[in-house]
Structure formats: structure tokens, C-alpha cells
Write an enzyme that holds these catalytic residues in place. Structure first.
Site, mmCIF file in Angstrom:
data_model
loop_
_atom_site.group_PDB
_atom_site.id
_atom_site.type_symbol
_atom_site.label_atom_id
_atom_site.label_comp_id
_atom_site.label_asym_id
_atom_site.label_seq_id
_atom_site.Cartn_x
_atom_site.Cartn_y
_atom_site.Cartn_z
ATOM 1 N N CYS A 8 18.588 41.883 54.753
ATOM 2 C CA CYS A 8 19.946 41.593 54.308
ATOM 3 C C CYS A 8 20.648 40.611 55.241
ATOM 4 O O CYS A 8 20.256 40.436 56.400
ATOM 5 C CB CYS A 8 20.755 42.891 54.226
ATOM 6 S SG CYS A 8 22.275 42.735 53.248
ATOM 7 N N ASP A 130 23.782 54.579 55.460
ATOM 8 C CA ASP A 130 24.014 53.818 56.685
ATOM 9 C C ASP A 130 24.813 54.682 57.649
ATOM 10 O O ASP A 130 25.444 55.659 57.249
ATOM 11 C CB ASP A 130 24.804 52.547 56.332
ATOM 12 C CG ASP A 130 24.766 51.483 57.413
ATOM 13 O OD1 ASP A 130 24.178 51.730 58.486
ATOM 14 O OD2 ASP A 130 25.330 50.400 57.184
#
Length: 214
Positions: A8, A130
Site C-alpha cells: 500500500c 490495524d
């Protein structure tokens, strides 16, 4: 199901090419002005075309409005929208109806109880779990913070889980062994400085993840 690997925060042709050549399953582009990984829609569309057909295109947004999302979806043609803000379950249902693009909702965790938030997002196609950012953090993710992966042991979210937060080539194997996620996501862990990807670290991360997944 094979482990999915997502790189990412890509912003250069070299980093996209490195991810593709190393076998990344997903490449992510960040649309959040406060992030050092932010790219313009035009730049992201250009980079996405290098990856299209080789990896899934993911657009990361943070509480973006309808107009911004329409521009992103129309120009980037993403395979997945990653929602990293405070979007409610109702908001996800609305976005699914409006744009018809699969959705990945980010869930920040500090304690195991935080995982329960995922249960309400019944229209999410995936979850990205996360580390919960510090109270004074500018970014909702990409802070390079790990969390206790054992919290995911035995947790069933209702959709596949992608693990993120402080992963790098040195620890991703252990993270996969402990958490048993359906995928792993990395951003700052393959950078030489904030927002600047290191192609060698991208390759090393993907190799380590594949080795751990068997």
C-alpha cells in the site's frame, strides 16, 4: 485459500513494478492529503494501469465524500475501496449501493474488545485490522505500529481479515504464523523514509510472506 499480499501507499512507477514483479496480489493508492503517501487521482490512475491485470487495484480513502469517491472510482476503476475513516455500517451499505465496488473496512485495535466493531459491518467484503493510532496521530493508519497478533486467534469477523500495522520483512512471517490472516498489508514497513518505498524491501516482504504461508 492462498494468502493475499498487499503493498500500500505506492507512488512511483518503480515501486509499482517491483510489487508486481515480486508477485503482490494487491497494490494500494492513498487518497488522503495529510499522508506522505497521498497521490493525485491522475497519478494513481497512471500507476494503476501498470498493475491492472496483474494485481487488484485498491483505493484507500478516509471519510471521503460522494464527489471525491465518484472521481476516484471513475478515474482509477479500483477493484476494492479501502475505507480507513470513521465510516458507519450504514455508510458502507450506502457506498455499496452507490458505487457497486467491493469494500474493505479498516478496524483499529488496541484490545481484543475492539475487534467486536467488525461485527456491525455486514456489507464489508474484507476487513483490514490495524493498530489503533495514538490519540494525537495525524494518520488513521500507516503509523508503523504493531499490535498483539494473538488477539486475532480464533476471531471470526464474517469476512476475510487482512492484517496490517507495523509489519515488515523481518516480522511478517511470525505475524502470519500467529494471526493466520487471509492476507497481509504493508506500507511504512517497506519504506526508506515516510512515503518513499524501497523496492528491495518490497521484494523481501513478499518473499517472507510467501515463505511463511507455505
Amino acid at each position: 485459500m492462498p494468502l493475499l499480499v498487499k503493498i500500500c501507499g505506492l507512488s512511483t512507477a518503480a515501486s509499482v513494478d517491483a510489487a508486481i514483479e515480486a508477485g503482490a496480489d494487491m497494490v494500494g493508492f492513498v487518497f488522503f492529503a495529510k499522508s506522505p503517501r497521498h497521490v493525485s487521482i491522475a497519478k494513481a490512475a497512471e500507476l494503476a494501469n501498470r498493475a491492472r491485470g496483474h494485481a487488484a487495484i485498491v483505493a484507500l480513502t478516509v471519510d471521503a465524500d460522494e464527489a471525491a469517491l465518484a472521481d476516484i472510482v471513475g478515474s482509477l476503476r479500483p477493484d476494492l475501496l479501502q475505507l480507513h475513516g470513521r465510516e458507519s455500517p450504514e455508510r458502507l451499505a450506502q457506498l455499496r449501493k452507490t458505487f457497486g465496488v467491493p469494500l474493505m473496512k479498516a478496524i483499529g485495535v488496541e484490545r481484543r474488545e475492539d475487534l467486536a466493531a467488525a461485527k456491525a459491518y455486514t456489507t464489508a467484503d474484507r476487513f483490514l485490522v490495524d493498530a489503533k493510532p495514538p490519540a494525537d496521530a495525524v494518520l488513521p493508519g500507516g503509523n508503523g505500529l504493531p499490535f498483539d497478533w494473538t488477539m486475532l486467534e480464533g476471531f471470526v469477523a464474517g469476512a476475510p481479515i487482512m492484517l496490517s500495522g507495523g509489519l515488515d520483512p523481518g516480522n511478517v512471517g511470525e505475524a502470519i504464523r500467529v494471526a493466520q490472516p487471509s492476507g497481509v498489508d504493508v506500507s511504512s514497513g517497506v519504506e526508506s523514509s515516510p512515503g518513499l518505498k524501497d523496492e528491495a524491501r518490497i521484494v523481501a516482504f513478499i518473499r517472507a510472506a510467501r515463505l511463511a504461508a507455505g
